[in-house]
Design an enzyme around this catalytic site. Structure first.
Site, PDB file in Angstrom:
ATOM      1  N   ARG A 104      81.480  82.253 130.347  1.00  0.00           N
ATOM      2  CA  ARG A 104      81.785  82.955 131.586  1.00  0.00           C
ATOM      3  C   ARG A 104      81.235  84.376 131.511  1.00  0.00           C
ATOM      4  NH1 ARG A 104      85.961  79.854 129.890  1.00  0.00           N
ATOM      5  NH2 ARG A 104      86.698  78.246 131.337  1.00  0.00           N
ATOM      6  N   LYS A 139      89.526  82.533 128.793  1.00  0.00           N
ATOM      7  CA  LYS A 139      90.390  82.236 129.933  1.00  0.00           C
ATOM      8  C   LYS A 139      91.583  81.387 129.528  1.00  0.00           C
ATOM      9  CE  LYS A 139      90.282  80.152 134.546  1.00  0.00           C
ATOM     10  NZ  LYS A 139      89.439  79.497 135.572  1.00  0.00           N
ATOM     11  N   HIS A 197      78.296  83.372 137.194  1.00  0.00           N
ATOM     12  CA  HIS A 197      79.198  82.290 136.829  1.00  0.00           C
ATOM     13  C   HIS A 197      78.572  80.927 137.114  1.00  0.00           C
ATOM     14  CE1 HIS A 197      82.899  80.031 136.283  1.00  0.00           C
ATOM     15  NE2 HIS A 197      83.511  81.127 135.904  1.00  0.00           N
ATOM     16  N   ARG A 227      76.848  78.448 134.506  1.00  0.00           N
ATOM     17  CA  ARG A 227      77.591  77.411 133.788  1.00  0.00           C
ATOM     18  C   ARG A 227      77.464  76.064 134.502  1.00  0.00           C
ATOM     19  NH1 ARG A 227      81.941  78.361 130.637  1.00  0.00           N
ATOM     20  NH2 ARG A 227      83.430  77.275 132.001  1.00  0.00           N
ATOM     21  N   HIS A 266      86.166  73.807 128.303  1.00  0.00           N
ATOM     22  CA  HIS A 266      87.061  73.098 129.214  1.00  0.00           C
ATOM     23  C   HIS A 266      87.915  72.134 128.411  1.00  0.00           C
ATOM     24  CE1 HIS A 266      84.250  73.536 132.939  1.00  0.00           C
ATOM     25  NE2 HIS A 266      84.960  74.625 132.695  1.00  0.00           N
ATOM     26  N   TYR A 305      87.177  77.989 114.464  1.00  0.00           N
ATOM     27  CA  TYR A 305      86.340  78.174 115.638  1.00  0.00           C
ATOM     28  C   TYR A 305      85.308  77.063 115.813  1.00  0.00           C
ATOM     29  CZ  TYR A 305      87.934  83.012 116.166  1.00  0.00           C
ATOM     30  OH  TYR A 305      88.676  84.138 116.364  1.00  0.00           O
TER      31      TYR A 305
END
Length: 407
Positions: free
Chosen positions: A243, A270, A333, A336, A360, A370
């Protein structure tokens, strides 16, 4: 002898305070100024105590006797009416100072700033508070009723700001729930407002979905003549699937150019979950060039005005406008969506790997690492394939979108 209203009216002040008893611990104290104050005496554990009931005639004789009766009942049940009255007074004074704005600012500081929420999230929270403050900011939070919150939300709706109204209600709800948790109020009045606001239309970010158009955008980026850091951000953005806020808040200590991974901490994501981005050789090349110019301290994409701040949230979209692309054609944006569409249509990659790359639906909070989660190796290959494909489009080479062997 019990008091009467006639006798009470005839009591005159003296040089010193004096008492006139009524019955069963109730008496009136007459002060040198002429005030007549109701008092109730009682004992707890052998200690004499005194409850202040109020002044006559504001508190009538009957009201004073009723208050004394309730106090006697409390004492008989093991209570201490004077102590309870002091508690109520202290709480009332405490709550009167707990305005919505004061609690909201505490919530932002305690629950957002100190918990490492993203700068953009904190800025938005303060924006929502600014919209609500004129209507309820100075109101004690425990006194606010649903209609008081609804009024400023409806004013926002009247200007067409349906999404802002919805998000303001959500923010207010979080503040009220924080108030409940910290004993400043008893409930969240916004819970009664669900369904009272217009449901905003879903917004879709403009994105290029045709290979030839994407190639044209990439060439336009290479020809960009604005601020050098902005150009690097524009060149990297199509490759990394993140993002815009995550990109502009990137810091050098998060990036490992040797292993080719960018580790984004949970506070910047997010979904509030740490995320890793595999870096293709093209992205590593861009970042290496940028590091040689700026060094490897602080933000990767600093503001043109201060190296201690990231570039502003409007920088990339403003650059697209300067390049001649309208907001209906390209947004930062929307890159993406571009990557997601092309990768899915290629048929080369597991849809779950693509979703992971876009951060997502990554609900595995136990893993705690990670870049060693499911699909990582496939995502590394996919990132390199995508960068190679973007290079092909940028140079005007053959458009390749089909099912091939995944090597």
């Amino acid at each position: 002898m019990p008091l009467t209203d006639t006798r009470l009216r005839t009591l005159k002040p003296k040089d010193k305070p004096y008492k006139v008893t009524d019955e069963r611990g109730l008496y009136v104290e007459v002060t040198p100024t002429g005030s007549k104050l109701w008092r109730f005496r009682y004992r707890i554990g052998g200690a004499q105590k005194k409850l202040c009931i109020g002044s006559y005639p504001d508190i009538s004789l009957k009201q004073a006797r009723d208050a004394a009766y309730e106090a006697r009942r409390a004492v008989a049940s093991g209570g201490d009416p004077a102590f309870e009255k002091r508690k109520r007074k202290i709480r009332a004074e405490f709550l009167s100072a707990q305005t919505f704005e004061a609690v909201a600012r505490e919530y932002i500081e305690q629950m957002m700033v100190q918990n490492g929420r993203a700068d953009g999230t904190i800025v938005k929270a303060n924006y929502f508070l600014d919209k609500l403050a004129p209507a309820i900011g100075n109101r004690p939070i425990h006194e606010i009723e649903p209609f008081e919150v609804l009024a400023p939300l409806k004013r926002l709706e009247a200007t067409g700001k349906h999404e802002t109204a919805k998000k303001c209600r959500s923010f207010a709800g979080r503040v009220f729930r924080y108030g409940v948790a910290t004993t400043r109020c008893k409930s969240d009045p916004t819970s009664m407002l669900r369904g009272a606001l217009v449901t905003p239309r879903a917004t879709h970010y403009a994105a290029i979905l045709e290979p030839t158009e994407l190639g044209g955008l990439l060439r336009a980026i290479d020809d960009f003549t604005g601020y050098m850091v902005t150009k690097f951000a524009l060149q990297i953005a199509p490759h990394v699937f993140v993002r815009p806020g995550e990109l502009r808040h990137a810091e050098w200590h998060e990036i490992d150019l040797v292993d080719g991974v960018w580790k984004i901490p949970a506070g910047k994501m997010k979904a509030r979950r740490a995320h890793a981005v595999p870096l293709s050789k093209q992205v590593r090349g861009y970042l290496t060039d940028l590091a040689e110019m700026l060094g490897r301290e602080g933000y990767v994409f600093p503001s043109a005005r201060s190296s201690k701040r990231p570039m502003s949230e409007n920088t990339l979209n403003a650059a697209f406008r300067r390049m001649g692309y309208s907001k209906e054609e390209v947004t930062a944006h929307g890159l993406r969506a571009t990557a997601s569409t092309f990768l899915n249509e290629s048929g080369l990659w597991n849809p779950d790997a693509i979703e992971r790359a876009l951060a997502h639906g990554d609900s595995n909070v136990v893993r705690g690492i990670y870049h060693r989660g499911k699909h990582w190796e496939e995502r590394v290959r996919m990132a390199q394939w995508w960068s190679d494909y973007l290079d092909e489009l940028r140079t005007g080479g053959k458009v390749i979108m089909g099912k091939f062997a995944n090597g």
